[in-house]
Motif scaffolding. Sequence first.
Motif, PDB file in Angstrom:
ATOM      1  N   GLY A 140       0.809  -1.254  -0.048  1.00  0.00           N
ATOM      2  CA  GLY A 140       0.050  -0.078  -0.113  1.00  0.00           C
ATOM      3  C   GLY A 140       0.797   1.296   0.055  1.00  0.00           C
ATOM      4  O   GLY A 140       0.550   2.210  -0.634  1.00  0.00           O
ATOM      5  N   VAL A 143       2.324   1.732  -3.473  1.00  0.00           N
ATOM      6  CA  VAL A 143       1.218   2.146  -4.472  1.00  0.00           C
ATOM      7  C   VAL A 143       0.767   3.526  -4.378  1.00  0.00           C
ATOM      8  O   VAL A 143       0.619   4.275  -5.298  1.00  0.00           O
ATOM      9  CB  VAL A 143       0.139   1.071  -4.534  1.00  0.00           C
ATOM     10  N   TRP A 429      -5.981   2.803 -12.405  1.00  0.00           N
ATOM     11  CA  TRP A 429      -6.987   1.679 -11.689  1.00  0.00           C
ATOM     12  C   TRP A 429      -8.320   1.583 -12.418  1.00  0.00           C
ATOM     13  O   TRP A 429      -9.329   0.806 -12.075  1.00  0.00           O
ATOM     14  CB  TRP A 429      -7.241   2.066 -10.182  1.00  0.00           C
ATOM     15  N   ARG A 518      -5.046  -8.183   0.441  1.00  0.00           N
ATOM     16  CA  ARG A 518      -4.173  -7.257   0.974  1.00  0.00           C
ATOM     17  C   ARG A 518      -3.112  -8.012   1.801  1.00  0.00           C
ATOM     18  O   ARG A 518      -3.213  -9.104   2.025  1.00  0.00           O
ATOM     19  CB  ARG A 518      -5.119  -6.258   2.176  1.00  0.00           C
ATOM     20  N   LYS A 524      -5.747  -7.274  10.210  1.00  0.00           N
ATOM     21  CA  LYS A 524      -6.629  -7.101   8.938  1.00  0.00           C
ATOM     22  C   LYS A 524      -7.644  -8.291   9.156  1.00  0.00           C
ATOM     23  O   LYS A 524      -8.708  -8.312   8.163  1.00  0.00           O
ATOM     24  CB  LYS A 524      -5.720  -7.003   7.536  1.00  0.00           C
ATOM     25  N   TYR A 588       0.108 -11.812  -4.663  1.00  0.00           N
ATOM     26  CA  TYR A 588      -0.525 -10.495  -4.874  1.00  0.00           C
ATOM     27  C   TYR A 588       0.329  -9.320  -5.508  1.00  0.00           C
ATOM     28  O   TYR A 588       1.396  -9.253  -4.684  1.00  0.00           O
ATOM     29  CB  TYR A 588      -1.315 -10.262  -3.462  1.00  0.00           C
ATOM     30  N   ASP A 589      -0.083  -8.641  -6.338  1.00  0.00           N
ATOM     31  CA  ASP A 589       1.130  -7.588  -6.687  1.00  0.00           C
ATOM     32  C   ASP A 589      -0.066  -6.649  -7.331  1.00  0.00           C
ATOM     33  O   ASP A 589      -1.390  -6.874  -7.491  1.00  0.00           O
ATOM     34  CB  ASP A 589       2.095  -7.772  -7.628  1.00  0.00           C
ATOM     35  N   ILE A 590       0.580  -5.630  -8.179  1.00  0.00           N
ATOM     36  CA  ILE A 590      -0.232  -4.620  -8.817  1.00  0.00           C
ATOM     37  C   ILE A 590      -1.267  -5.258  -9.817  1.00  0.00           C
ATOM     38  O   ILE A 590      -2.168  -4.842 -10.142  1.00  0.00           O
ATOM     39  CB  ILE A 590       0.627  -3.528  -9.562  1.00  0.00           C
ATOM     40  N   CYS A 593      -3.978  -7.131  -8.312  1.00  0.00           N
ATOM     41  CA  CYS A 593      -4.834  -6.078  -7.675  1.00  0.00           C
ATOM     42  C   CYS A 593      -5.604  -5.513  -8.812  1.00  0.00           C
ATOM     43  O   CYS A 593      -7.131  -5.533  -8.558  1.00  0.00           O
ATOM     44  CB  CYS A 593      -3.982  -5.201  -6.886  1.00  0.00           C
ATOM     45  N   GLY A 615      -6.169   2.633   3.773  1.00  0.00           N
ATOM     46  CA  GLY A 615      -6.593   1.657   2.888  1.00  0.00           C
ATOM     47  C   GLY A 615      -6.684   2.447   1.464  1.00  0.00           C
ATOM     48  O   GLY A 615      -7.358   3.543   1.480  1.00  0.00           O
ATOM     49  N   THR A 616      -6.219   1.885   0.639  1.00  0.00           N
ATOM     50  CA  THR A 616      -6.528   2.551  -0.865  1.00  0.00           C
ATOM     51  C   THR A 616      -7.301   1.510  -1.833  1.00  0.00           C
ATOM     52  O   THR A 616      -7.836   2.088  -2.734  1.00  0.00           O
ATOM     53  CB  THR A 616      -5.310   3.049  -1.359  1.00  0.00           C
ATOM     54  N   SER A 617      -7.063   0.344  -1.512  1.00  0.00           N
ATOM     55  CA  SER A 617      -7.868  -0.747  -2.634  1.00  0.00           C
ATOM     56  C   SER A 617      -9.204  -0.367  -2.606  1.00  0.00           C
ATOM     57  O   SER A 617      -9.786  -0.600  -3.690  1.00  0.00           O
ATOM     58  CB  SER A 617      -7.495  -2.241  -2.147  1.00  0.00           C
ATOM     59  N   LYS A 620      -9.882   1.915  -5.346  1.00  0.00           N
ATOM     60  CA  LYS A 620     -10.031   1.524  -6.760  1.00  0.00           C
ATOM     61  C   LYS A 620     -11.121   0.778  -7.090  1.00  0.00           C
ATOM     62  O   LYS A 620     -11.416   0.788  -8.388  1.00  0.00           O
ATOM     63  CB  LYS A 620      -8.539   0.652  -6.721  1.00  0.00           C
TER      64      LYS A 620
HETATM   65  C1  LIG Z   1      -3.798  -0.579  -3.820  1.00  0.00           C
HETATM   66  C2  LIG Z   1      -2.809  -1.759  -3.423  1.00  0.00           C
HETATM   67  C3  LIG Z   1      -2.658  -1.924  -1.924  1.00  0.00           C
HETATM   68  C4  LIG Z   1      -3.228  -1.144  -0.876  1.00  0.00           C
HETATM   69  O1  LIG Z   1      -4.372  -1.759  -0.417  1.00  0.00           O
HETATM   70  P1  LIG Z   1      -4.880  -1.679   1.177  1.00  0.00           P
HETATM   71  O2  LIG Z   1      -4.996  -2.921   1.865  1.00  0.00           O
HETATM   72  O3  LIG Z   1      -6.307  -1.158   0.930  1.00  0.00           O
HETATM   73  O4  LIG Z   1      -3.932  -0.471   1.875  1.00  0.00           O
HETATM   74  C5  LIG Z   1      -1.781  -2.974  -1.707  1.00  0.00           C
HETATM   75  N1  LIG Z   1      -1.109  -3.796  -2.463  1.00  0.00           N
HETATM   76  C6  LIG Z   1      -1.459  -3.328  -3.808  1.00  0.00           C
HETATM   77  C7  LIG Z   1      -0.760  -4.330  -4.681  1.00  0.00           C
HETATM   78  C8  LIG Z   1      -2.167  -2.455  -4.082  1.00  0.00           C
HETATM   79  O5  LIG Z   1      -2.397  -2.194  -5.358  1.00  0.00           O
END
Ligand SMILES: *Cc1c(COP(=O)(O)O)cnc(C)c1O
Length: 735
Positions: A140, A143, A429, A518, A524, A588-590, A593, A615-617, A620
Amino acid sequence: MTRVQSPAPGATPVETSLDSIELSPQSLYDKCVAISRNLWWSWHPEVGTLFRELDPVRWRQLDHNPVALLQEFTPERLEMRAGELVLYSRINQAYRRLKEYLNPGHTWGTTNSGVLGFKPVAYFSAEFGIHESVPIYSGGLGVLSGDHIKSASGLGVPLVAIGLFYDQGYFRQHLNAEGYQKEEYIQTDVKKLPMDPACGPDGKPITVKIETRAGDLLAKVWLMRVGRVKLYLLDCDDERNKPEDRELTARLYGGDQRTRIRQELVLGVGGVRALKALGISPGCYHLNEGHCVFATLEVIRERMTEEGMSFDEALRDVSQHTVFTTHTPVPAGHDRFDGGLIEEHLGPLRDSLGISSEQLMGLGRVDPQNHHESFCMTVLGLKLSRRANAVSSLHGHVTRRMWANLWPWRVEEEIPIGHITNGVHIPSWLAWQMQQLYDRNFPADWVLHMGKSDVWQQIYQVDPGELWETHYALKNLLISFVRRRVSRQCLRREESEEAVEAARNILDPHVLTIGFARRFATYKRADLLTQDLDRFCQLLTDTERPIQVIFAGKAHPADEPGKELIRKIANLRHNPACGGRVVFIEDYDINVCRHLIHGVDVWLNNPRRPLEASGTSGQKVVLNGGLNLSVLDGWWAEAYDGQNGFAIGRGQSHVSTEILDDRDREDLYRTLEEEVIPLYYDRDIDGLPRHWIRRMMNSISSLAWRFSAHRMVMDYNNLAYLSAAGGHSSDMSYR
Ligand SMILES: *Cc1c(COP(=O)(O)O)cnc(C)c1O
């Protein structure tokens, strides 16, 4: 396969006169190379598609890396491919658009960034997540930094960025047959990345030297182009360093405390020296999280030697020009170093500053006189910045309370820490299909105004069927991606043919699909939904209204409880009671995601409040029409209005962990059973979930602009950068 040399280091391909009309194979090739060497391409899906079409299989195998892909082509073969696929005009157009982008007549920043034009912002961060092909991020924080600089580029806010180059990056995750996480570090080939040695005004590549009591450290400096922003990355892999120091910047968050302080020394002190060598004099230093705050000490030294200031004068001056952002609401999450490590690494700098080791330690202590207190990077950041901020409103409250002892004479509301809520870079995104929908229905120049509320109101004019169709198409793409990934995982683990075949058909596009991805940190609570297994399985296998869940995420290599959570969840796939409706996607990566947030119906987030800074996911997900189902923590505490998603709990805190977990688990099941699932399956005669679609529209109109990185960077510009660079003292107006 013939390999073609990439441009000479230091060359600036885009600025050479390549746009002549003749289309020799070489000039076509050069245009493609020029596009591939500015990460601008990564947020323009139609440009990325150009590269993919050249060789879809290699594109996927190479992690969507156009620099590496082009190295496998000769100009002749590229021209042949371009001819077959009729790509000429698209390549030309992409190239022209990039050139225009790099030489804009007018931007938001021209009008709104004033003094920064002469003295840019220097944005420091330990990681940058820009694209999956550039593995110098872990999650996070990275990103967010990537999104910050992309939006600064888009808005034309003058900004240079400083980070570290990790040649092994963060680890790649695989699960073994038992579901246990295994880490693999892959050496990146610098020639396959879009970066060149950074050169000083004399045209020579620069190197910075950092003295420590244990000898000098050297770092070379790379330049990566992210649209209009230059990102400088320091790298200790230099022949002149001792062998063990050459590996100092190999891995992100690897090694012990000593590795950590040495990395942070290179980032902060080395970063300021790199700017100096480049001839850049920033008007404002934005320090993103504590890792980089040693930068302040080096700037103090500069001011003292160059401007003859005393230590105290320089300290005041530097804090005037420094903006510090903190991201960690847990006391244990802040970097701390003992006096021995501080003296070993900052001793020589301390000598130049003319202060005692007690004075230096005092800058990193809440109570300078307390000899038992270690040196905390966040404390240094707070003491040496006139403007400090948290990353959501709730996180602001938590942060003010956490550091209240630094200002014992002030009441909590007057603690000088504000907040600017995080946001995401929309073009990065937003799924291409959704962008097309917005293009059809929004004003033609909507992209220029995506950080403002008005354009997004247009979503209510969109035909509900059109919105639903678009979402459904994206959901199908997600399911294809999951099937591809999960069957590949089965093959690698040498599972039975039936298992592989089942994976190829896993998930059903008609079923309500929940995503949870995440970092697997225990706070979490990735397993909250699965804790009452019977109740969870009933939801999964309901004959009328079932759900399915996609999980993904890495645990820090040293986090055994996190790895145990992964094992538990990944193994649900083998539990017949789950009916094949739970999957875990590895690594898990971009890229992962992006697929998830494009296609899920619901994005689940259930941390222990108030431990999620922002948190930002989930932000998106909003852009693509998914709905958030989240604890009222971080950004969601200020985003949820009752009609634009779903809430878990009512925002309570201050209870024991056990009580909190029990309450939230119960509330999660209840919300799913009584609100989310009924709303999703409530269809009209056309088969459309009208009320659900209404909520999608509410979510998009109320949240997309507010939680965009464009809005975030405009806020930093207006509330922090300008006054820091201009020397105004109006601090904390952004509370
Ligand atoms: C956006 C993003 C995050 C951030 O997610 P949160 O759990 O909401 O903070 C983490 N990892 C990747 C690969 C992302 O693209």
